[in-house]
Structure formats: C-alpha cells, structure tokens
Design a protein around this motif. Structure first.
Motif, PDB file in Angstrom:
ATOM      1  N   GLY A   1      11.828  72.872 105.327  1.00 55.39           N
ATOM      2  CA  GLY A   1      11.832  72.298 103.990  1.00 55.39           C
ATOM      3  C   GLY A   1      12.319  70.871 103.921  1.00 55.39           C
ATOM      4  N   ASP A   2      12.345  70.159 105.056  1.00 52.52           N
ATOM      5  CA  ASP A   2      12.794  68.771 105.055  1.00 52.52           C
ATOM      6  C   ASP A   2      11.871  67.926 104.176  1.00 52.52           C
ATOM      7  N   GLN A   3      12.452  67.056 103.359  1.00 52.95           N
ATOM      8  CA  GLN A   3      11.701  66.331 102.347  1.00 52.95           C
ATOM      9  C   GLN A   3      10.620  65.405 102.913  1.00 52.95           C
ATOM     10  N   PRO A   4      10.876  64.592 103.958  1.00 49.96           N
ATOM     11  CA  PRO A   4       9.817  63.696 104.457  1.00 49.96           C
ATOM     12  C   PRO A   4       8.575  64.465 104.913  1.00 49.96           C
ATOM     13  N   GLU A   5       8.795  65.545 105.637  1.00 47.69           N
ATOM     14  CA  GLU A   5       7.664  66.339 106.108  1.00 47.69           C
ATOM     15  C   GLU A   5       6.957  67.039 104.934  1.00 47.69           C
ATOM     16  N   ARG A   6       7.744  67.506 103.986  1.00 48.06           N
ATOM     17  CA  ARG A   6       7.152  68.176 102.832  1.00 48.06           C
ATOM     18  C   ARG A   6       6.293  67.194 102.022  1.00 48.06           C
ATOM     19  N   ALA A   7       6.770  65.974 101.868  1.00 42.93           N
ATOM     20  CA  ALA A   7       6.019  64.961 101.121  1.00 42.93           C
ATOM     21  C   ALA A   7       4.713  64.618 101.829  1.00 42.93           C
ATOM     22  N   ALA A   8       4.766  64.487 103.158  1.00 44.91           N
ATOM     23  CA  ALA A   8       3.549  64.193 103.921  1.00 44.91           C
ATOM     24  C   ALA A   8       2.559  65.349 103.814  1.00 44.91           C
ATOM     25  N   TRP A   9       3.071  66.566 103.898  1.00 41.95           N
ATOM     26  CA  TRP A   9       2.226  67.760 103.746  1.00 41.95           C
ATOM     27  C   TRP A   9       1.544  67.767 102.380  1.00 41.95           C
ATOM     28  N   GLN A  10       2.301  67.435 101.337  1.00 46.07           N
ATOM     29  CA  GLN A  10       1.736  67.451  99.988  1.00 46.07           C
ATOM     30  C   GLN A  10       0.624  66.416  99.844  1.00 46.07           C
ATOM     31  N   ARG A  11       0.773  65.260 100.505  1.00 48.05           N
ATOM     32  CA  ARG A  11      -0.279  64.240 100.458  1.00 48.05           C
ATOM     33  C   ARG A  11      -1.565  64.755 101.079  1.00 48.05           C
ATOM     34  N   LEU A  12      -1.449  65.498 102.175  1.00 50.37           N
ATOM     35  CA  LEU A  12      -2.630  66.067 102.822  1.00 50.37           C
ATOM     36  C   LEU A  12      -3.289  67.115 101.923  1.00 50.37           C
ATOM     37  N   VAL A  13      -2.473  67.929 101.277  1.00 53.14           N
ATOM     38  CA  VAL A  13      -3.000  68.949 100.366  1.00 53.14           C
ATOM     39  C   VAL A  13      -3.727  68.296  99.201  1.00 53.14           C
ATOM     40  N   ASP A  14      -3.086  67.294  98.587  1.00 53.87           N
ATOM     41  CA  ASP A  14      -3.685  66.637  97.427  1.00 53.87           C
ATOM     42  C   ASP A  14      -4.993  65.945  97.785  1.00 53.87           C
ATOM     43  N   GLU A  15      -5.037  65.320  98.951  1.00 56.78           N
ATOM     44  CA  GLU A  15      -6.242  64.618  99.382  1.00 56.78           C
ATOM     45  C   GLU A  15      -7.392  65.596  99.597  1.00 56.78           C
ATOM     46  N   THR A  16      -7.091  66.741 100.184  1.00 62.55           N
ATOM     47  CA  THR A  16      -8.130  67.728 100.436  1.00 62.55           C
ATOM     48  C   THR A  16      -8.627  68.345  99.130  1.00 62.55           C
ATOM     49  N   ARG A  17      -7.707  68.573  98.209  1.00 67.40           N
ATOM     50  CA  ARG A  17      -8.083  69.161  96.921  1.00 67.40           C
ATOM     51  C   ARG A  17      -9.150  68.329  96.206  1.00 67.40           C
ATOM     52  N   LYS A  18      -9.042  67.005  96.318  1.00 67.10           N
ATOM     53  CA  LYS A  18     -10.021  66.149  95.656  1.00 67.10           C
ATOM     54  C   LYS A  18     -11.433  66.537  96.073  1.00 67.10           C
ATOM     55  N   HIS A  19     -11.555  66.929  97.320  1.00 62.17           N
ATOM     56  CA  HIS A  19     -12.882  67.310  97.822  1.00 62.17           C
ATOM     57  C   HIS A  19     -13.302  68.684  97.355  1.00 62.17           C
ATOM     58  N   TYR A  20     -12.479  69.704  97.628  1.00 61.96           N
ATOM     59  CA  TYR A  20     -12.996  71.044  97.361  1.00 61.96           C
ATOM     60  C   TYR A  20     -13.059  71.373  95.877  1.00 61.96           C
ATOM     61  N   LEU A  21     -12.226  70.750  95.063  1.00 56.78           N
ATOM     62  CA  LEU A  21     -12.365  70.974  93.621  1.00 56.78           C
ATOM     63  C   LEU A  21     -13.663  70.357  93.099  1.00 56.78           C
ATOM     64  N   ALA A  22     -14.074  69.233  93.682  1.00 55.43           N
ATOM     65  CA  ALA A  22     -15.351  68.624  93.308  1.00 55.43           C
ATOM     66  C   ALA A  22     -16.520  69.519  93.726  1.00 55.43           C
ATOM     67  N   VAL A  23     -16.408  70.132  94.899  1.00 58.91           N
ATOM     68  CA  VAL A  23     -17.453  71.053  95.359  1.00 58.91           C
ATOM     69  C   VAL A  23     -17.523  72.270  94.441  1.00 58.91           C
TER      70      VAL A  23
END
Length: 590
Positions: free
Chosen positions: A242-264
C-alpha cells in the motif's frame, strides 16, 4: 467472506425496460399439464407433485399440433398402466382453458396440443413481452474482464457481448442482476510496469496505443535485465503493502487503460460501467486470511513451498499461493466466488470466460464448495465459449502475428457498413447514414458472434456478417425497417397504433402469429442455457415468416389493412425487443 473494511458497493441493475407480463405458452401448458397429472397420480403412495415432469415441448411437425406432452410414457412404470390409458386420463383431467382448441392422443401415448386461433389473435396485443417463469433470483454475471495496461483485442469480444446479452435477458425476466467486471489489475506484471513508468515519465500521459508498446517494453526489460527484474519485484511488494508512490503509479495505469475499454464498451453498446468493476485488487486485503482459513480447514495444502488445491480431482493443482508468498488469479477467483455468494447473496453466479479456463473454474468451484462457502442452492456456472478463427482456422491474428485490436475491428465494421448504406440509401441525409452505419456495423459484428453456439469456434468473415441475406443482423434490421416503412407509407403511427385482429388466415398469418407468441419461451431457454444463439435463430425465423406473410398478403389498401397492420406491429414489437435483448440497435430506416 471474512470481515473487510470496504463494503460491497454494488447495486443491481435498475430496470429501465417496461415491466413484462406475458408468461410463455410453454410455461402455461406445463403448469396446466402438471395439475392434470397431479390429479391422475393423487392416489399413488408417496406421490410428490414436485417430481412431476410434464414433458411438454413444441411439436416437431405442425401437422401434429403446436405442442406435445409426453409425460404418459414416463408414468407408465410408476403407475403400472399402459401409457395410452394414462394419456387419456390426463386429457380427461386437463382443465378447460381458452388457449387450447383441442387435445389429441397419438401413438403409444403422446398428447398433441392445438392452440386456439381465436385465443392467439387476442394475445398478440402482448407481442414482445416476457415474464418470470419462476421465482426472482439474484444473478451475478461476470464478463469482459480486460487487463490493465493492455488494449482489448478480438479475444475479448465474445465474453463481453455474450455476458451483456445474458445480463439484459435476466433483467427482462425480472431477476436482480449484478454485473461484475473482473478486471486484471493486480499481480507481478504491475511491478515491471511501475518500475518502467518511473524511468519514462515523459510517456506516462500517452494514449492506450502507446501503452501497449509500453507493456511490451517493460516485459522485455523484465526478461532480459536481472537488475530491473529485482526492482520490479520490489515494486510489487511495495504496491501490495500500500505504499503511496507505487499506488499512485498503479492508479495512473488503471485510469489510462479505462479510457480505452470504456470507449469500446460505449461503441459496442455494452452496459458496463466503472461501478461494475471488481478487479483483482478489490480482493487483495482478504487473500491472506482466506488462504489461512483454507489451510486450517484442510481444503488446500503445502507443496514445494507453495499452497495448492487438489480439489476437483485434477492431476495439476490450483495454485493458491506461490512459494514466494505471492497470490495469483486463482486466489482472487476464490475470493470473488465467496464474495458473490456471501456478500452479494447470489443464486446464480455466471462466468463468461473462454473454454481454455474450464479446468481452472472447475477447480475453483470445487475448492469453494469444499470450503463450505457456497450455500446450498447457489449455482456456479462457467459459460465457456469458443475461439474466433481466421481463414486459416487458427485463432484470428494480424499478419504480423499480433492480437487484432477490438477497437480496430469495430472501426472497420462501421466503415464497411457505411459503404453499404451509402450504396443502398444514398438519398438519406448524411448524418442519418452515419448513424445507420454505426448501428449496422456494430450490430453485424455482435450478431454474427451470438448467432453461433457459444461453445463452438467460428471463422470471422466480413462478407457473411454484413450480408443483407441470411441469418445476419443487417437482414433482421432490414426486416424491422421494412415493417416500420409500411406504417410510414400508410400514414399510421407505429408507436400509438392499437392492434385489431380477427380470424387469422391459416397459411401465413396463423403460423406467424404462433411464432410471435413463442418469444417468451425462447427467452426463457436462453436464460437457462446461457446461449443467445437460440434467440438469434428465433428472430431469423420470425423475419423469414414475416417476409412470406408480406409477400402473400397485401397490407396497405386492402380490406384487411388494420388486421394485417396488427400482425406487422406484433412482429415489429417482437423483433425490436429481441434485438434489444441482444444489445443490437434497430434503426427505423436503412
């Protein structure tokens, strides 16, 4: 599910379709025959009504009536009597009802049922309606399940649209439907992605197309650079901690991917939102106590430092915890099953995942049942589906051997449909042609898939799926447009039209009317078997029968105009509802 800090946070689908009231003919006849059989068997010692199998089915040959009851043969041994005599008793006890014109005994004891044409005409006001055939259930449907930091490809198509269609159908039948998108957003790969992200921050805002390459680059470094691999493993530990830097980076990857699959999803017309996501990360805090509980109960065991389950009798076990202490997708699937059964109170839990995961799910189901986490009566069902193949009868790939991106497939489908619409309907306004092309192209891809038994592989074929002839979405969409066109040409408002039917002509009108009234039982069949191709076949047959009716029975300007418009209206309502349950648009013009 053991105590957890987070709530389930899932709300059932809100019913945004009309309330359906029409019970299927099959269900109504089964009830009537069950009542009659119960009276025939009432004096048998140990008789239990729940054991009655009315054995009612649509007749295979119209000359033998519309339905057939075959219960007498199954009762012969129990009652010690001839099947034909039992059949006669069932007929004698059958309560008079307006829907049945006659019952006839044939052969050794078949009971042929002929429906009343007068009753059929009266029921067409309810065309396209369905109603629950049994008690209301809570049905959890897992489907789509894309992976974070990867683009959706053609392999995601089937699970996404099959699951969505079943969710729509379950909701139409009055069930409490909870959609679950089990997103792959946790595990070892995120260590390498986070570590790579730190070194290429300038690319962090790139689109999903670049993120695909980003994943490949990080994987290559993980495989080839031991120092980077160590950094990646450390990043995973930090993320799971649950370390914050890693969690923040993980969230950026999730958000970026969501842009794609929600559009699909939006382009596919799939009813999945962020609120339906329950990714692997959702279960992270429950995994350690869950594995400990399984070990204590003796459901799983230690093997070479790992924790595994041999439940289900397979030689290769289900990995529950890796020797290094990490958890995999098998662990999160165990947690998800427990969560859905205990927290969501599911009666049926449906998994739309390809057939290659059949052993995996059999082991997961066996493990959670052995743990006592699945209450009696809860059904765990893996709705496995086959593979989309190329012309070479191998899984569909690009020429370079890469996965075919789902977004590219949909774009190409709409482009081809636009050419078709421009050719056939050049006089329509440009904006309307664009909207029609979207409906036809996306519908063609979805229907071509769902029209095939989900357990079978099939070959992807642009020409076949976009054909205006045969069992395709464009053919059905055109049939609906043809129906609406009749009303427009006659100056009659389809939406406010009040059907008025009288005696049905036997050659084309009566068969069409009977087929329309079979709609609810076909929907029930799809819900039982989780196979939308039954509905596709029914709708294709409906469109063909409508074509035969229209070609042989003039509508506009005839003495029977209102009567025949009523049949057209019933067909249009049924076709529109059926396509809607499949998640396919039905434009009024093409």
């Amino acid at each position: 599910m053991r105590d957890a800090a987070r709530s389930c946070g899932v709300t059932p689908d809100a019913p945004h379709r009309p309330t359906f009231q029409m019970s299927s003919l099959l269900h109504t006849l089964e009830t009537a025959f069950t009542d009659a059989i119960a009276q025939v068997c009432a004096e048998v010692s140990g008789f239990d009504r729940c054991e009655i199998n009315a054995a009612v089915a649509p007749s295979a040959n119209p000359k033998f009536g519309d339905y057939q009851c075959n219960a007498a043969m199954g009762l012969a041994k129990k009652l010690g009597r001839k099947p034909r005599d039992i059949a006669q008793d069932i007929v004698d006890k059958f309560a008079a009802c307006a829907m049945v014109e006659k019952l006839e005994i044939a052969g050794p004891g078949f009971i042929n049922v002929t429906l009343s044409p007068v009753w059929i005409a009266g029921q067409l006001n309810h065309a396209g309606e369905v109603a629950p055939a049994g008690p209301k259930q809570t049905v959890v449907v897992e489907y789509s399940s894309p992976n974070i930091a990867k683009q959706m490809h053609i392999g995601h198509l089937r699970g996404t649209i099959l699951g969505d269609a079943i969710a729509r159908i379950m909701r139409a039948l009055g069930h409490n439907v909870i959609r679950q998108n089990h997103v792959g957003d946790w595990g070892t790969p995120f260590g390498m992605l986070i570590a790579h992200l730190r070194e290429v921050e300038a690319d962090a805002e790139a689109g999903i197309g670049d993120l695909d390459q980003f994943y490949r680059d990080s994987k290559q470094r993980f495989d080839e650079d031991p120092a980077f691999a160590d950094t990646a493993r450390a990043a995973v530990v930090a993320l799971q901690r649950g370390d914050q830097p890693e969690r923040a980076a993980w969230q950026r990857l999730v958000d970026e991917t969501r842009k794609h699959y929600l559009a699909v999803y939006k382009r596919l017309g799939v009813e999945l939102t962020v609120d339906h996501e329950r990714g692997e990360s959702f279960y992270n805090e429950w995994l350690r106590p869950m594995v400990d509980e399984l070990l204590e109960a003796g459901v799983v065991e230690k093997s070479d430092g790992a924790t595994v389950s041999f439940q289900g009798g397979y030689k290769a076990p289900l990995m529950v915890e890796k020797s290094g202490g990490g958890f995999g997708y098998g662990t999160t699937d165990l947690a998800a099953a427990e969560y859905r059964a205990k927290q969501l109170k599911a009666d049926r839990i449906l998994y739309f995942v390809d057939y290659r995961q059949s052993q995996h799910f059999a082991q997961v189901f066996a493990t959670v049942k052995a743990a006592g986490w699945i209450p009696d009566g809860v059904s765990l069902e893996h709705a496995a589906y086959g593979t989309i193949m190329g012309d070479d009868n191998k899984p569909l790939k690009t020429r370079s051997g890469d996965n075919v991106k789902l977004g590219d497939v949909l774009e190409e489908a709409v482009r081809r449909a636009k050419e078709l619409v421009d050719d056939k309907s050049s006089k329509l306004p440009s904006e309307e042609r664009v909207a029609i092309a979207e409906a036809v192209g996306i519908g063609a891809v979805k229907y071509f898939d769902m029209a095939r038994d989900r357990t079978s592989d099939y070959v992807f074929d642009w020409d076949a799926m976009l054909s205006l002839n045969g069992n395709t979405a464009p053919y059905l969409q055109y049939a609906y447009c043809r129906c609406r066109g009749i009303f427009r040409k006659g100056g009659v408002d389809f939406e406010t039209f009040t059907p008025q039917l009288h005696e049905l002509e036997p050659n084309h009108e009566l068969p069409l009317a009977k087929h329309i009234l079979r709609f609810p039982e076909v929907v029930e069949l799809v819900a039982r078997e989780l196979k939308p191709h039954h509905l596709c076949t029914y709708l294709y047959e409906l469109a063909c029968m409508f074509s035969g009716f229209f070609e042989n029975n003039p509508v506009l300007g005839s003495d029977e105009q209102t009567h025949r418009l009523s049949l057209c209206h019933a067909m249009g309502q049924t076709l529109a509802t059926g396509l809607g349950l499949l998640g396919i648009e039905h434009p009024e013009r093409m």
